[in-house]
Design a protein around this motif. Sequence first.
Motif, PDB file in Angstrom:
ATOM      1  N   ARG A 236      29.138  42.362  34.535  1.00 50.03           N
ATOM      2  CA  ARG A 236      28.577  43.685  34.213  1.00 50.03           C
ATOM      3  C   ARG A 236      29.072  44.161  32.846  1.00 50.03           C
ATOM      4  NH1 ARG A 236      25.826  46.738  37.809  1.00 50.03           N
ATOM      5  NH2 ARG A 236      25.607  45.907  39.924  1.00 50.03           N
TER       6      ARG A 236
ATOM      7  N   ILE B 180      25.708  40.968  44.932  1.00 49.67           N
ATOM      8  CA  ILE B 180      26.692  40.131  45.630  1.00 49.67           C
ATOM      9  C   ILE B 180      26.200  39.810  47.031  1.00 49.67           C
ATOM     10  CG2 ILE B 180      29.035  40.029  46.562  1.00 49.67           C
ATOM     11  CD1 ILE B 180      29.948  41.827  44.294  1.00 49.67           C
TER      12      ILE B 180
ATOM     13  N   GLU C  62      33.919  40.417  43.458  1.00 43.80           N
ATOM     14  CA  GLU C  62      33.964  41.677  42.712  1.00 43.80           C
ATOM     15  C   GLU C  62      34.573  41.486  41.323  1.00 43.80           C
ATOM     16  OE1 GLU C  62      35.988  44.358  45.316  1.00 43.80           O
ATOM     17  OE2 GLU C  62      34.175  44.772  46.514  1.00 43.80           O
TER      18      GLU C  62
ATOM     19  N   ASP D 279      31.875  40.016  39.304  1.00 44.02           N
ATOM     20  CA  ASP D 279      30.906  41.097  39.112  1.00 44.02           C
ATOM     21  C   ASP D 279      31.316  42.008  37.948  1.00 44.02           C
ATOM     22  OD1 ASP D 279      28.605  42.820  40.343  1.00 44.02           O
ATOM     23  OD2 ASP D 279      30.286  44.221  40.156  1.00 44.02           O
ATOM     24  N   ILE D 280      32.594  42.360  37.895  1.00 44.94           N
ATOM     25  CA  ILE D 280      33.086  43.250  36.832  1.00 44.94           C
ATOM     26  C   ILE D 280      32.904  42.610  35.459  1.00 44.94           C
ATOM     27  CG2 ILE D 280      35.180  44.257  35.827  1.00 44.94           C
ATOM     28  CD1 ILE D 280      36.154  44.737  38.725  1.00 44.94           C
TER      29      ILE D 280
ATOM     30  N   ARG E  57      35.544  38.475  48.913  1.00 47.05           N
ATOM     31  CA  ARG E  57      35.046  39.686  48.266  1.00 47.05           C
ATOM     32  C   ARG E  57      35.797  39.999  46.981  1.00 47.05           C
ATOM     33  NH1 ARG E  57      30.125  42.230  48.966  1.00 47.05           N
ATOM     34  NH2 ARG E  57      30.248  44.227  47.851  1.00 47.05           N
ATOM     35  N   GLN E  58      37.109  39.739  46.946  1.00 42.29           N
ATOM     36  CA  GLN E  58      37.889  40.038  45.744  1.00 42.29           C
ATOM     37  C   GLN E  58      37.415  39.192  44.559  1.00 42.29           C
ATOM     38  OE1 GLN E  58      42.017  39.529  46.998  1.00 42.29           O
ATOM     39  NE2 GLN E  58      42.264  41.758  47.056  1.00 42.29           N
TER      40      GLN E  58
END
Length: 233
Positions: free
Chosen positions: A23, A31, A16, A19-20, A12-13
């Motif tokens: 974005r 996700i 994310e 993802d950051i 997940r880390q």
Amino acid sequence: MTRTILIVDDDRQIAELVDIYLRNEGYSTAIAGDGEEALRMFEAQPFDLIVLDVMMPRMDGLELCRRLRRDKSAETVPILMVSAKAEDMDKIMGLMTGADDYMTKPFNPLELTARVKSLLRRSYQYSKPAKSEDDGSLFIGGLKMDRTTHKVEADGRLLHLTSTEFGILYLLASQPGRVFSAEEIFQHVWREKYFESNNTVMVHISKLRDKLEQETGDKLIATVWGVGYKIDA
């Protein structure tokens, strides 16, 4: 138009973090934690690109990639595969299952972002409408290649190619008889700097030849040893 990217990673880390960065570049993202979840999400909505981890529970990235490439709605969607495995054979396996590009962990998020941009540009380049004086169609070796629809037909039968495979085939067919080096193909299709140890072009051409031979009985692409690849007129 905002491009939508599916990030598939059980860490997940890492998901994310990717993802950051994506974005921040203006992309819309989603996700998934494993291949099964990603498959359900892809069936529910279209995505313009997939960032796909290899090592995941339930369904790993290689199996998900195979399934997506068998799906007509996903066969041309660019896939950037990421893995902690750095061996050449692992990279080749990833590319042979249908991935367009491959990165090893740990990776620089800025480099991943650059790879994503390159894959999306390439996908757009070969699917955009052609100019009015050129409808984007090429005919060679019994094949019809249409840049406007991103389709290749052999005697009316549709060949299922990825966007990368289409890009390589269209490049070679656009100048019959000309020999393109692996470096030239990489720079034209991937639009990135080429490194001598890079076997990405070789793997994609091998996969493309297999598809062409299966559908037409002819591998079509000739190897000029020590120089590169060509399609004869």
